[in-house]
Design an enzyme around this catalytic site. Structure first.
Site: not given
Ligand SMILES: NC(=O)c1ccc[n+]([C@@H]2O[C@H](COP(=O)([O-])OP(=O)(O)OC[C@H]3O[C@@H](n4cnc5c(N)ncnc54)[C@H](OP(=O)(O)O)[C@@H]3O)[C@@H](O)[C@H]2O)c1
Length: 238
Positions: A10, A18-19, A146, A162
Site C-alpha cells: 500500500l 515518487i509515489g 529525507s 519541512y
C-alpha cells in the site's frame, strides 16, 4: 479471489512524483500486488493509465492522509482486498512542504498542517494498518523521509519547517522499532529528486531514485530496521 504468490503493497500519495513512479516500477513484476492510493482517483490520470501495461496487479483506492475517516475507510477496503495475506509493505510516501523557509521566517500556523501530513498521518497509518502488517510475510513499514531531517546532513538554514517534520518522522521510526522489534520499519530518503516538491534543479531523475528505492526496500537487512537509510542503501547518520 485470494492473493497467492504476490507481495501486497500500500502506497500513499500516488497521484504524482515518487509515489506514482514507485507504483509504476513495482508493477513491472507480476509478483507485486499494489494498492495505490491518492486523494482523488477520478483525477489521477497518470496513475490510472498504468493499468494497461501492468504486469503486477494494481488497485487504486481513495485515501486522504489528512482525513481520519478516509484513513479508516481505506483500512476496511484494503482488509477486504488482501484478506488473510495481510499487507507486506506499508509505504507512507505522501507529504507536503511550505514555501522554502527558515526558522526565523517560517509560517508557524501553516507548519501545523505540514506536521499533520508528514508526521501525524504516517503515525496514524501505522497504528491502524498494524494488524494487516503483522499478518503478512514481510511485515515492513517504510516512512519516506529525507536526509534534510538528519542533524549531520549540513543543509544549512533553508527548508526549516519541512526538515523539522522529517526529523520527527525519523524519531517516530526509531520509536516504532523500539516498541515492535518484530516489525521491519525504516525511514528512507529517496535522494534529491526532480518532482514538484524537489524542483528542476534536483540531480536525480524519478527513474534513478525510485529504482534505488525499490532495490533497497526489497533487500532490507536486519540492521536497517529503526534507521534512516537512503536510496543507495547507506545508513544515514542521524
Ligand atoms: N523530491 C525530493 O527531492 C524528495 C527528497 C527527499 C524526500 N522526499 C519525500 O518523498 C515523498 C514524495 O515526495 P515527492 O517529491 O514525490 O512529492 P510531490 O511530487 O509533491 O508529490 C506529493 C504526493 O503526496 C500527495 N499528498 C499530499 N498530501 C496528501 C494527502 N493529504 N493525502 C494523500 N496524498 C497526499 C500528493 O497528492 P496530490 O496530487 O493530491 O497533491 C502527491 O501525490 C515525500 O515524503 C517527500 O517528503 C522527496
Amino acid at each position: 479471489m485470494a492473493i497467492t504468490n504476490q507481495y501486497t503493497w500500500l502506497i500513499t500519495g500516488c497521484s504524482r512524483g515518487i509515489g506514482l513512479e514507485l507504483t509504476k516500477q513495482l508493477l513491472e513484476l507480476p509478483s507485486n500486488f499494489i494498492i495505490a492510493t491518492c486523494r482523488d482517483p477520478s483525477k489521477a490520470t497518470a496513475l490510472n493509465s498504468l493499468k494497461s501495461s501492468a504486469k503486477g496487479t494494481l488497485q487504486i483506492i481513495r485515501l486522504d492522509v489528512d482525513d481520519r475517516e478516509s484513513m479508516m475507510q481505506s483500512v476496511e477496503e484494503v482488509s477486504a482486498i488482501v484478506g488473510e495475506k495481510g499487507l507486506d509493505y506499508l509505504i507512507n510516501n505522501a507529504a507536503i512542504n511550505q514555501e522554502i523557509d527558515t526558522a526565523f521566517t517560517m509560517n508557524i500556523d501553516g507548519w501545523a498542517q505540514v506536521f499533520k501530513t508528514n508526521v501525524a498521518a504516517p503515525a496514524f497509518m501505522a497504528q491502524i494498518y498494524l494488524p494487516l502488517v503483522e499478518r503478512s510475510e514481510k511485515k515492513t513499514i517504510v516512512n519516506v523521509s529525507s536526509s534534510l531531517g538528519a542533524f549531520g546532513y549540513g543543509f544549512g538554514e533553508t527548508w526549516a519547517s519541512y526538515a523539522i517534520t522529517k526529523t520527527a518522522l525519523n524519531m517516530l521510526t526509531y520509536k516504532q522499532k523500539a516498541e515492535r522489534p518484530d516489525i521491519n520499519v525504516v525511514c528512507l530518503c529517496p535522494g534529491w529528486v526532480k518532482t514538484d516538491m524537489g524542483g528542476d534543479d534536483a540531480p536525480l531523475t524519478l527513474t534513478e531514485s525510485v529504482a534505488g528505492v525499490v532495490k533497497v526496500i526489497t533487500s532490507l537487512r536486519p540492521e536497517d530496521s529503526g534507521r534512516l537509510i537512503n536510496y543507495r542503501h547507506e545508513i544515514v547518520p542521524w
